[in-house]
Design a protein around this motif. Structure first.
Motif, PDB file in Angstrom:
ATOM      1  N   LEU A   1      29.667  47.188  38.027  1.00 13.65           N
ATOM      2  CA  LEU A   1      31.143  47.406  38.399  1.00 13.65           C
ATOM      3  C   LEU A   1      31.702  46.408  39.219  1.00 13.65           C
ATOM      4  CD1 LEU A   1      30.285  50.794  40.164  1.00 13.65           C
ATOM      5  CD2 LEU A   1      31.446  50.495  37.913  1.00 13.65           C
ATOM      6  N   GLY A   2      31.095  45.321  39.744  1.00  8.70           N
ATOM      7  CA  GLY A   2      31.546  44.294  40.140  1.00  8.70           C
ATOM      8  C   GLY A   2      32.135  43.323  39.274  1.00  8.70           C
ATOM      9  N   ALA A   3      31.323  43.053  37.979  1.00  6.99           N
ATOM     10  CA  ALA A   3      32.003  42.382  37.073  1.00  6.99           C
ATOM     11  C   ALA A   3      33.264  42.936  36.471  1.00  6.99           C
ATOM     12  CB  ALA A   3      30.911  42.355  35.896  1.00  6.99           C
ATOM     13  N   ILE A   4      33.385  44.232  36.234  1.00 11.79           N
ATOM     14  CA  ILE A   4      34.398  45.009  35.920  1.00 11.79           C
ATOM     15  C   ILE A   4      35.742  44.841  36.638  1.00 11.79           C
ATOM     16  CG2 ILE A   4      35.743  46.971  35.151  1.00 11.79           C
ATOM     17  CD1 ILE A   4      32.945  47.999  34.097  1.00 11.79           C
ATOM     18  N   LEU A   5      35.588  44.891  37.993  1.00 10.34           N
ATOM     19  CA  LEU A   5      36.527  44.690  39.060  1.00 10.34           C
ATOM     20  C   LEU A   5      37.177  43.153  39.063  1.00 10.34           C
ATOM     21  CD1 LEU A   5      38.256  46.071  41.179  1.00 10.34           C
ATOM     22  CD2 LEU A   5      36.372  45.539  42.791  1.00 10.34           C
ATOM     23  N   SER A   6      35.882  42.320  39.148  1.00 13.65           N
ATOM     24  CA  SER A   6      36.642  40.958  39.195  1.00 13.65           C
ATOM     25  C   SER A   6      37.105  40.680  37.832  1.00 13.65           C
ATOM     26  CB  SER A   6      35.091  40.120  39.558  1.00 13.65           C
ATOM     27  OG  SER A   6      34.293  40.186  38.573  1.00 13.65           O
ATOM     28  N   GLY A   7      36.613  40.789  36.795  1.00 10.66           N
ATOM     29  CA  GLY A   7      37.256  40.534  35.620  1.00 10.66           C
ATOM     30  C   GLY A   7      38.554  41.383  35.483  1.00 10.66           C
ATOM     31  N   LEU A   8      39.079  42.434  36.114  1.00 10.82           N
ATOM     32  CA  LEU A   8      40.157  42.833  35.904  1.00 10.82           C
ATOM     33  C   LEU A   8      41.316  41.969  36.941  1.00 10.82           C
ATOM     34  CD1 LEU A   8      42.388  45.078  35.310  1.00 10.82           C
ATOM     35  CD2 LEU A   8      41.430  46.388  37.547  1.00 10.82           C
ATOM     36  N   ILE A   9      40.660  41.704  38.185  1.00 11.48           N
ATOM     37  CA  ILE A   9      41.459  40.797  38.955  1.00 11.48           C
ATOM     38  C   ILE A   9      41.778  39.432  38.278  1.00 11.48           C
ATOM     39  CG2 ILE A   9      41.602  39.733  41.316  1.00 11.48           C
ATOM     40  CD1 ILE A   9      40.237  42.285  42.132  1.00 11.48           C
ATOM     41  N   ILE A  10      40.676  38.858  37.970  1.00  9.30           N
ATOM     42  CA  ILE A  10      40.834  37.503  37.198  1.00  9.30           C
ATOM     43  C   ILE A  10      41.966  37.517  35.893  1.00  9.30           C
ATOM     44  CG2 ILE A  10      39.804  35.736  36.180  1.00  9.30           C
ATOM     45  CD1 ILE A  10      39.140  35.699  39.065  1.00  9.30           C
TER      46      ILE A  10
ATOM     47  N   ILE B   1      40.325  43.155  31.343  1.00  6.30           N
ATOM     48  CA  ILE B   1      38.944  42.912  31.987  1.00  6.30           C
ATOM     49  C   ILE B   1      38.098  41.948  31.040  1.00  6.30           C
ATOM     50  CG2 ILE B   1      36.875  44.439  32.426  1.00  6.30           C
ATOM     51  CD1 ILE B   1      38.859  46.698  33.286  1.00  6.30           C
ATOM     52  N   LEU B   2      37.991  42.146  29.649  1.00  7.31           N
ATOM     53  CA  LEU B   2      37.305  41.133  28.977  1.00  7.31           C
ATOM     54  C   LEU B   2      37.677  39.768  29.220  1.00  7.31           C
ATOM     55  CD1 LEU B   2      36.715  43.488  25.975  1.00  7.31           C
ATOM     56  CD2 LEU B   2      35.021  43.070  27.751  1.00  7.31           C
ATOM     57  N   LEU B   3      39.024  39.616  29.143  1.00  6.69           N
ATOM     58  CA  LEU B   3      39.670  38.128  29.412  1.00  6.69           C
ATOM     59  C   LEU B   3      39.034  37.585  30.716  1.00  6.69           C
ATOM     60  CD1 LEU B   3      41.815  35.910  28.757  1.00  6.69           C
ATOM     61  CD2 LEU B   3      43.220  37.109  29.953  1.00  6.69           C
ATOM     62  N   GLY B   4      39.057  38.493  31.792  1.00 11.56           N
ATOM     63  CA  GLY B   4      38.598  37.810  33.237  1.00 11.56           C
ATOM     64  C   GLY B   4      37.203  37.648  33.054  1.00 11.56           C
ATOM     65  N   ILE B   5      36.513  38.440  32.562  1.00  9.59           N
ATOM     66  CA  ILE B   5      35.000  38.288  32.447  1.00  9.59           C
ATOM     67  C   ILE B   5      34.686  37.090  31.549  1.00  9.59           C
ATOM     68  CG2 ILE B   5      32.822  38.960  31.529  1.00  9.59           C
ATOM     69  CD1 ILE B   5      33.837  41.827  32.410  1.00  9.59           C
ATOM     70  N   GLY B   6      35.357  36.731  30.322  1.00  5.44           N
ATOM     71  CA  GLY B   6      35.100  35.632  29.525  1.00  5.44           C
ATOM     72  C   GLY B   6      35.734  34.305  30.389  1.00  5.44           C
TER      73      GLY B   6
END
Length: 81
Positions: free
Chosen positions: A5-14, A34-39
């Motif tokens: 959940l933290g990765a999804i939330l931070s991915g969305l923000i980033i 979200i995937l762009l932010g995580i990547g």
């Protein structure tokens, strides 16, 4: 579960910040953002660890820059118009 959940939330923000700061329109949905932010975060983490064995997460600014680089690379290879 909390890490996902933290990765999804931070991915969305980033991802949203990278889309905002990238010059020009970046058309993509929420999941792609979200995937762009995580990547971008992973790319920045790899760049800051410089090949050492100890991988650490990058900071917010480095993650946004990593996501912007991913947008640029995607545009150069013709993904996403």
């Amino acid at each position: 579960m909390i890490n996902i959940l933290g990765a999804i939330l931070s991915g969305l923000i980033i991802g949203a910040l990278a889309r905002f700061f990238y010059p020009g329109a970046v058309e993509m949905g929420w999941i792609a953002t979200i995937l762009l932010g995580i990547g971008g975060s992973l790319l920045a983490g790899l760049a800051t660890s410089r090949g050492r064995g100890d991988f650490h997460r990058a900071g917010c600014l480095a993650s946004v820059i990593g996501a912007i680089v991913l947008i640029l690379v995607g545009r150069l290879v013709g993904v996403g118009g």
